[in-house]
Design a protein around this motif. Structure first.
Motif, PDB file in Angstrom:
ATOM      1  N   UNK A  38      16.941 -15.868  49.627  1.00 24.45           N
ATOM      2  CA  UNK A  38      16.283 -15.017  48.632  1.00 24.45           C
ATOM      3  C   UNK A  38      16.171 -15.758  47.300  1.00 24.45           C
ATOM      4  N   UNK A  39      17.254 -16.477  46.948  1.00 29.88           N
ATOM      5  CA  UNK A  39      17.228 -17.276  45.711  1.00 29.88           C
ATOM      6  C   UNK A  39      16.135 -18.344  45.819  1.00 29.88           C
ATOM      7  N   UNK A  40      16.064 -18.969  46.987  1.00 34.20           N
ATOM      8  CA  UNK A  40      15.045 -20.003  47.210  1.00 34.20           C
ATOM      9  C   UNK A  40      13.655 -19.414  46.975  1.00 34.20           C
ATOM     10  N   UNK A  41      13.429 -18.235  47.523  1.00 35.10           N
ATOM     11  CA  UNK A  41      12.115 -17.598  47.400  1.00 35.10           C
ATOM     12  C   UNK A  41      11.792 -17.319  45.926  1.00 35.10           C
ATOM     13  N   UNK A  42      12.800 -16.859  45.185  1.00 32.34           N
ATOM     14  CA  UNK A  42      12.581 -16.525  43.770  1.00 32.34           C
ATOM     15  C   UNK A  42      12.271 -17.791  42.962  1.00 32.34           C
ATOM     16  N   UNK A  43      13.038 -18.860  43.217  1.00 28.64           N
ATOM     17  CA  UNK A  43      12.782 -20.105  42.463  1.00 28.64           C
ATOM     18  C   UNK A  43      11.407 -20.660  42.846  1.00 28.64           C
ATOM     19  N   UNK A  44      11.105 -20.610  44.142  1.00 29.05           N
ATOM     20  CA  UNK A  44       9.827 -21.163  44.611  1.00 29.05           C
ATOM     21  C   UNK A  44       8.646 -20.400  43.998  1.00 29.05           C
ATOM     22  N   UNK A  45       8.834 -19.082  43.802  1.00 24.22           N
ATOM     23  CA  UNK A  45       7.748 -18.261  43.239  1.00 24.22           C
ATOM     24  C   UNK A  45       7.384 -18.741  41.836  1.00 24.22           C
ATOM     25  N   UNK A  46       8.402 -19.248  41.111  1.00 22.36           N
ATOM     26  CA  UNK A  46       8.115 -19.769  39.746  1.00 22.36           C
ATOM     27  C   UNK A  46       7.166 -20.971  39.805  1.00 22.36           C
ATOM     28  N   UNK A  47       7.129 -21.615  40.985  1.00 23.39           N
ATOM     29  CA  UNK A  47       6.260 -22.792  41.147  1.00 23.39           C
ATOM     30  C   UNK A  47       5.059 -22.471  42.036  1.00 23.39           C
ATOM     31  N   UNK A  48       4.877 -21.180  42.325  1.00 21.46           N
ATOM     32  CA  UNK A  48       3.784 -20.742  43.220  1.00 21.46           C
ATOM     33  C   UNK A  48       3.852 -21.373  44.599  1.00 21.46           C
ATOM     34  N   UNK A  49       5.072 -21.585  45.084  1.00 18.97           N
ATOM     35  CA  UNK A  49       5.211 -22.149  46.437  1.00 18.97           C
ATOM     36  C   UNK A  49       5.687 -21.029  47.370  1.00 18.97           C
ATOM     37  N   UNK A  50       4.881 -20.680  48.386  1.00 18.89           N
ATOM     38  CA  UNK A  50       5.300 -19.608  49.288  1.00 18.89           C
ATOM     39  C   UNK A  50       6.475 -20.039  50.181  1.00 18.89           C
ATOM     40  N   UNK A  51       7.342 -19.069  50.483  1.00 20.70           N
ATOM     41  CA  UNK A  51       8.499 -19.327  51.361  1.00 20.70           C
ATOM     42  C   UNK A  51       8.461 -18.338  52.522  1.00 20.70           C
ATOM     43  N   UNK A  52       8.603 -18.843  53.738  1.00 24.51           N
ATOM     44  CA  UNK A  52       8.750 -17.964  54.906  1.00 24.51           C
ATOM     45  C   UNK A  52      10.237 -17.924  55.247  1.00 24.51           C
ATOM     46  N   UNK A  53      10.812 -16.712  55.288  1.00 22.43           N
ATOM     47  CA  UNK A  53      12.222 -16.575  55.687  1.00 22.43           C
ATOM     48  C   UNK A  53      12.219 -16.022  57.109  1.00 22.43           C
ATOM     49  N   UNK A  54      12.743 -16.813  58.036  1.00 25.58           N
ATOM     50  CA  UNK A  54      12.685 -16.431  59.452  1.00 25.58           C
ATOM     51  C   UNK A  54      13.975 -15.700  59.828  1.00 25.58           C
ATOM     52  N   UNK A  55      13.859 -14.467  60.362  1.00 24.46           N
ATOM     53  CA  UNK A  55      15.070 -13.709  60.719  1.00 24.46           C
ATOM     54  C   UNK A  55      15.882 -14.429  61.804  1.00 24.46           C
ATOM     55  N   UNK A  56      17.192 -14.151  61.844  1.00 25.92           N
ATOM     56  CA  UNK A  56      18.047 -14.770  62.859  1.00 25.92           C
ATOM     57  C   UNK A  56      17.559 -14.365  64.248  1.00 25.92           C
ATOM     58  N   UNK A  57      17.580 -15.321  65.155  1.00 23.07           N
ATOM     59  CA  UNK A  57      17.108 -15.083  66.517  1.00 23.07           C
ATOM     60  C   UNK A  57      18.310 -14.675  67.364  1.00 23.07           C
ATOM     61  N   UNK A  58      18.315 -13.439  67.846  1.00 23.68           N
ATOM     62  CA  UNK A  58      19.445 -12.945  68.625  1.00 23.68           C
ATOM     63  C   UNK A  58      19.092 -12.898  70.103  1.00 23.68           C
ATOM     64  N   UNK A  59      20.084 -13.177  70.919  1.00 21.30           N
ATOM     65  CA  UNK A  59      19.919 -13.039  72.371  1.00 21.30           C
ATOM     66  C   UNK A  59      21.076 -12.156  72.823  1.00 21.30           C
ATOM     67  N   UNK A  60      20.766 -10.983  73.355  1.00 18.91           N
ATOM     68  CA  UNK A  60      21.799  -9.998  73.706  1.00 18.91           C
ATOM     69  C   UNK A  60      22.786  -9.803  72.554  1.00 18.91           C
ATOM     70  N   UNK A  61      22.269  -9.576  71.372  1.00 19.38           N
ATOM     71  CA  UNK A  61      23.069  -9.323  70.176  1.00 19.38           C
ATOM     72  C   UNK A  61      23.846 -10.530  69.683  1.00 19.38           C
ATOM     73  N   UNK A  62      23.690 -11.686  70.353  1.00 16.00           N
ATOM     74  CA  UNK A  62      24.423 -12.868  69.891  1.00 16.00           C
ATOM     75  C   UNK A  62      23.427 -13.841  69.268  1.00 16.00           C
ATOM     76  N   UNK A  63      23.851 -14.455  68.159  1.00 14.12           N
ATOM     77  CA  UNK A  63      22.976 -15.377  67.452  1.00 14.12           C
ATOM     78  C   UNK A  63      22.813 -16.667  68.248  1.00 14.12           C
TER      79      UNK A  63
END
Ligand code: FMN
Ligand code: ADP
Length: 330
Positions: free
Chosen positions: A157-182
């Motif tokens: 989230x901090x990365x996204x906020x700092x990047x926004x100051x430079x107009x650089x988009x950030x994609x944050x990818x959710x954790x990939x779970x398999x049967x509730x395990x990361x």
């Protein structure tokens, strides 16, 4: 694939996936996918049906994509190794990692040197010096649990906020779970140490591989009727549980060949060092100096000390039969 650790040699501008990505497992690939989609999606068909970058036929060395070079950015040594001083074994040593990334469509691997200077950088400092100036990143993709900067003070989230100051988009990818395990490198390491190859391969989304050139051994194998190609593995490669495995062997001709591998110290013949050696089923020829890749399919049994070479021989015969059975079902 361009690989560099030197800031001066980075090909810019970039579109980056940021992380360590040891193993390039299914979770890592989800983080890498957005930058591939982003760069490939900008390719537009020409009137003749070919793909062009859409930048006009100006000639020269226009980048293949208008947004930037699809780049994976990692740290070396791994920050944990830097702080603890303990050597970390890798699921994918650099050449193997580069090969997987290349096959995914990544064009550059930047291995940022993790040293005392970088460890001291604030999230803002890291972003401005490295992401903006050195990498000239146009878009960033990170996993949801990404942390960066001194004392891991910055998160996604901090990365996204700092990047926004430079107009650089950030994609944050959710954790990939398999049967509730990361899906994680640690879970894969755990499965490999247990000899649970189907699980490790499932988490990876491909077979766990051992790659190395064939070197000379004691030339005993041929005397018992089971010659074995001994692989020189990178010393930093993470190895699974010691024992006998059914494997597919790549690097001899066009097709994978069935094989049975022993990973261990060979107590029956008073071996001293750990070796990975593979016998190719129903095959003969010269393999010395050839680079081979073994894909692990199943753990068959732990290594044992036999009372005689005859007992070892008859066990290896059974291993070959069992390996065939496993490989036939693949
Ligand atoms: C399928 C397979 C299973 C093996 N299992 C054992 C084992 O349980 N115990 C052992 O001491 N050595 C085992 N070995 C290793 C043999 O001792 C080794 O292949 C032999 O010493 C030949 O070594 P060389 O390649 O240096 O000639 C196995 C080898 C193969 C191919
Ligand atoms: N079916 C086979 N599987 C593995 N290696 C084989 C096979 N047939 C011939 N070879 C050759 O024999 C070599 C292994 O013989 P071996 O007596 O075990 O010697 P070394 O101890 O040097 O490995 C391999 O490196 C390869 O060149």
């Amino acid at each position: 694939m361009w690989i560099t650790s030197s800031p001066d040699l980075i090909q810019t501008p970039t579109v980056i996936a940021l992380g360590n990505f040891d193993g390039i497992h299914r979770g890592h690939r989800r983080v890498i996918e957005p930058i591939l989609e982003l760069t490939a999606s900008r390719l537009v068909p020409t009137a003749r049906g070919e793909l062009s970058s859409g930048m006009g036929a100006s000639g020269g060395s226009a980048p293949a994509t208008p947004t930037g070079i699809p780049t994976v950015v990692t740290f070396h040594p791994h920050p944990q190794e830097f702080f603890t001083g303990q050597r970390r074994l890798l699921l994918t040593p650099v050449p193997e990692k580069a090969e997987y990334l290349k096959n995914l469509g990544i064009r550059q691997l930047v291995r940022l040197r993790f040293d005392a200077d970088i460890a001291q950088m604030s999230p803002q400092g890291f972003f401005e010096t490295i992401v903006v100036q050195q990498l000239q990143a146009q878009h960033i993709s990170v996993g949801q649990d990404f942390c960066f900067g001194k004392k891991r003070a910055g998160n996604a989230t901090v990365l996204k906020a700092i990047a926004a100051q430079h107009n650089i988009p950030v994609t944050i990818v959710p954790l990939y779970l398999e049967n509730d395990e990361r899906i994680s490198s640690s879970a894969i390491r755990h499965a490999l140490l247990e000899g649970d190859i189907p699980r490790a391969n499932c988490l990876l989304g491909r077979p766990y591989a051992l790659c190395g050139k064939v070197m000379q051994g004691e030339q005993l194998g041929r005397t018992i009727g089971f010659p074995t190609a001994n692989l020189a593995l990178p010393p930093e490669k993470f190895l699974p549980r010691q024992g006998v495995y059914a494997t597919w062997v790549y690097g001899v001709g066009d097709r994978p060949l069935p094989g049975v591998m022993n990973l261990g110290i060979r107590p029956t013949v008073d071996g001293q060092q750990q070796r990975a050696e593979v016998h190719l089923l129903d095959w003969s020829g010269d393999l010395y100096d050839k680079p081979l890749t073994l894909h692990l399919v199943a753990f068959l049994r732990p290594e044992q000390k036999f009372a005689s070479l005859d007992e070892l021989k008859s066990q290896i015969q059974q291993d070959c039969t069992q390996a065939y059975q496993h490989l036939q079902t693949q």
